[in-house]
Scaffold this active site. Structure first.
Site, PDB file in Angstrom:
ATOM      1  N   GLU A 228      13.386  16.799  12.708  1.00  0.00           N
ATOM      2  CA  GLU A 228      12.123  16.314  13.268  1.00  0.00           C
ATOM      3  C   GLU A 228      10.956  17.179  12.803  1.00  0.00           C
ATOM      4  O   GLU A 228       9.860  16.673  12.531  1.00  0.00           O
ATOM      5  CB  GLU A 228      12.189  16.294  14.796  1.00  0.00           C
ATOM      6  CG  GLU A 228      13.118  15.236  15.357  1.00  0.00           C
ATOM      7  CD  GLU A 228      12.698  13.831  14.943  1.00  0.00           C
ATOM      8  OE1 GLU A 228      11.507  13.494  15.072  1.00  0.00           O
ATOM      9  OE2 GLU A 228      13.577  13.066  14.483  1.00  0.00           O
TER      10      GLU A 228
ATOM     11  N   TRP B 266      -2.669 -10.486   9.698  1.00  0.00           N
ATOM     12  CA  TRP B 266      -2.761 -10.080  11.106  1.00  0.00           C
ATOM     13  C   TRP B 266      -3.477 -11.158  11.914  1.00  0.00           C
ATOM     14  O   TRP B 266      -4.284 -11.923  11.368  1.00  0.00           O
ATOM     15  CB  TRP B 266      -3.523  -8.761  11.239  1.00  0.00           C
ATOM     16  CG  TRP B 266      -2.932  -7.607  10.500  1.00  0.00           C
ATOM     17  CD1 TRP B 266      -3.446  -6.984   9.397  1.00  0.00           C
ATOM     18  CD2 TRP B 266      -1.709  -6.923  10.798  1.00  0.00           C
ATOM     19  NE1 TRP B 266      -2.619  -5.966   8.990  1.00  0.00           N
ATOM     20  CE2 TRP B 266      -1.546  -5.898   9.833  1.00  0.00           C
ATOM     21  CE3 TRP B 266      -0.738  -7.070  11.787  1.00  0.00           C
ATOM     22  CZ2 TRP B 266      -0.459  -5.042   9.836  1.00  0.00           C
ATOM     23  CZ3 TRP B 266       0.357  -6.208  11.792  1.00  0.00           C
ATOM     24  CH2 TRP B 266       0.489  -5.205  10.817  1.00  0.00           C
TER      25      TRP B 266
ATOM     26  N   TRP C  29      -2.044  -2.435  12.649  1.00  0.00           N
ATOM     27  CA  TRP C  29      -1.530  -1.130  13.058  1.00  0.00           C
ATOM     28  C   TRP C  29      -2.647  -0.120  13.295  1.00  0.00           C
ATOM     29  O   TRP C  29      -2.508   0.808  14.089  1.00  0.00           O
ATOM     30  CB  TRP C  29      -0.532  -0.590  12.038  1.00  0.00           C
ATOM     31  CG  TRP C  29      -1.072  -0.398  10.639  1.00  0.00           C
ATOM     32  CD1 TRP C  29      -0.981  -1.273   9.608  1.00  0.00           C
ATOM     33  CD2 TRP C  29      -1.766   0.752  10.126  1.00  0.00           C
ATOM     34  NE1 TRP C  29      -1.581  -0.751   8.479  1.00  0.00           N
ATOM     35  CE2 TRP C  29      -2.069   0.490   8.765  1.00  0.00           C
ATOM     36  CE3 TRP C  29      -2.153   1.971  10.666  1.00  0.00           C
ATOM     37  CZ2 TRP C  29      -2.750   1.397   7.958  1.00  0.00           C
ATOM     38  CZ3 TRP C  29      -2.832   2.887   9.871  1.00  0.00           C
ATOM     39  CH2 TRP C  29      -3.127   2.603   8.537  1.00  0.00           C
TER      40      TRP C  29
END
Length: 476
Positions: free
Chosen positions: A271, A302, A355
């Site tokens: 991570e 979109w 996004w």
């Protein structure tokens, strides 16, 4: 006596493992933080980050005073303030940790140029990453665009250098210029005091970061791989805001995990490397926060809708696991990592919202809002970024809830109007019989919304949008 220096605190609000601060030695120094909203413009700190920074600067100043110095605060254009302060104290060097955001790189170039004209220099150290992004290349000499080989390359470099201890004492300049008070910076967000609840969840500052790392190393890291996807428990490190503000360095986190020697160590280190990969991507692709890295996604169809976006932001989509995450975010400035993926997927795939809208909301409401990680993760979910999730991966929010919040404890905490529903229906209340809803005190459409869109419909619409994009690309 050595000539004085100016140390510029930025994303490294700590004393330990701070190479630039360590380089001061016994030189007198002015220790400065500048709140420069103008440089970042659209990426100026979000509201939750501003709360964190206020608290972190207070903690840093207290730590500096305990070592004989203090924090000089300023607000405004750092390209003017930093050279001016260096001139006032007669500093030969301005020392800082290197930043990687496009706006910060431009600002550092401007500061360095101004200092150079006055016979001074800007000295940058590696403070917030394990390795400098420009030094990592594939065998073909290109930047990495896929995480797994990047991760292997990081591990192949061997262990990072051990962390540097905090200085025991710091020497202030003889006649420091007068700075701003912390309150005068105006960091605490105006309007509703939604951020006042953050302190119940967080302790900003280097001490808070160390305590968080110690607690994680003693307990949670041993079950990290098993527990990190379970939102009802603290199975993650929750170090992300401390790393974002540099209250702990990735080097410190890496070595602390190694020293714990527990079985979740490898997953945690990966991570940290994903964070490095995000910065690597931002360094080489500075358009990351605004533009899709895959050019064809600039034409993605979109269906921008203010009502749909608002329902998602407020945690009123009708999908309990999504709504629980969005409400946790609003109340605490943080959202569990698994739920972040589910909530983000729902916005860009079920609702077909750009996004960038989700990225902007997270930027404003996350205490760990980090330009590289935030943008890279949103592009990953949308399918437009480096090493992105495949377009056909559309999380089913009901199945995700049943799998990772099996007993519904997470949903019951953050969506209390559903608390009395039985486990069987907690993640799909619209499927509950009328008598079950009645006993739980839930009237759909009044106490809790019906789903804003059906899962099958949302998934089909997302796949159709991607199919249309691929067809357009093939015909071009």
């Amino acid at each position: 006596m050595s000539p004085p220096a100016l140390f510029w605190f930025r994303q490294d609000l700590r004393l330990a493992d701070n190479p630039g601060l360590d380089s001061l030695g016994d030189r007198p120094a002015l220790l400065v933080h500048v709140l420069d909203d103008s440089a970042a413009r659209e990426h100026a700190l979000g509201g939750a980050q501003r709360w964190w920074l206020h608290c972190s600067l207070a903690a840093l100043d207290a730590a500096l005073r305990a070592r004989g110095s203090a924090l000089h605060l300023a607000r405004g254009d750092a390209t003017r303030i930093i050279p001016k302060l260096a001139d006032e104290i007669g500093a030969e060097e301005v020392i800082a940790g290197r930043l990687y955001e496009p706006w910060a790189r431009r600002r550092d170039e401007a500061v360095a140029h101004t200092l150079e004209k006055a016979g001074r220099k800007l000295v940058l150290h590696t403070h917030s990453l394990l390795h400098e992004p420009h030094r990592l290349r594939t065998g073909a000499g290109r930047p990495y665009s896929v995480y797994t080989p990047f991760s292997r390359a990081i591990f192949a470099l061997g262990e990072p250098h051990p962390p540097i201890p905090a200085p025991k004492r710091l020497t202030p300049v003889a006649h420091p210029p007068r700075g701003e008070s912390l309150d005068a910076l105006g960091l605490l967000p105006p309007g509703p005091d939604w951020w006042r609840g953050f302190s119940a969840s967080w302790t900003p500052g280097e001490t808070g970061a160390a305590e968080r790392m110690e607690a994680f190393g003693k307990c949670a890291i041993d079950r990290y791989e098993e527990d990190r996807n379970t939102p009802r428990i603290e199975g993650t490190s929750r170090l992300s805001p401390h790393l974002r503000f540099g209250e702990i360095s990735p080097r410190q986190a890496w070595h602390a995990a190694r020293e714990a020697g527990l079985k979740g160590e490898a997953g945690f280190l990966k991570e940290l490397i994903w964070r490095e990969f995000s910065y690597h991507t931002l360094w080489h692709r500075p358009e990351l926060p605004e533009q899709p890295l895959r050019a064809e996604y600039a034409r993605f169809p979109w269906m921008a809708s203010r009502p749909a976006l608002r329902a998602w932001q407020r945690g009123l989509t009708g999908y309990p696991i999504v709504d629980a995450g969005m409400r946790q975010l609003w109340r605490t400035g943080w959202m569990h990592n698994r739920v972040r993926m589910v909530a983000a997927s729902f916005l860009v795939k079920h609702l077909l919202q750009p996004w960038q809208q989700g990225e902007a909301w997270f930027w404003d409401t996350l205490v760990d809002g980090d330009l590289a990680s935030n943008a890279a993760n949103w592009q990953w979910v949308a399918g437009s970024g480096a090493d992105a999730a495949p377009y056909f991966r559309v999380f089913n929010p009901v199945l995700q809830g049943r799998k990772f919040d099996a007993g519904g404890a997470y949903v019951r905490r953050w969506v209390p109007e559903l608390a009395k529903l039985p486990d069987r229906h907690i993640h799909s209340p619209w499927e509950a019989p009328a008598e079950v809803l009645s006993r739980a005190g839930v009237t759909l459409g009044r106490d809790y919304p019906r789903p804003i869109i059906g899962h099958a419909e949302g998934r089909a619409r997302a796949l159709a949008a991607h199919a249309a994009l691929r067809a357009e690309e093939a015909a071009a």
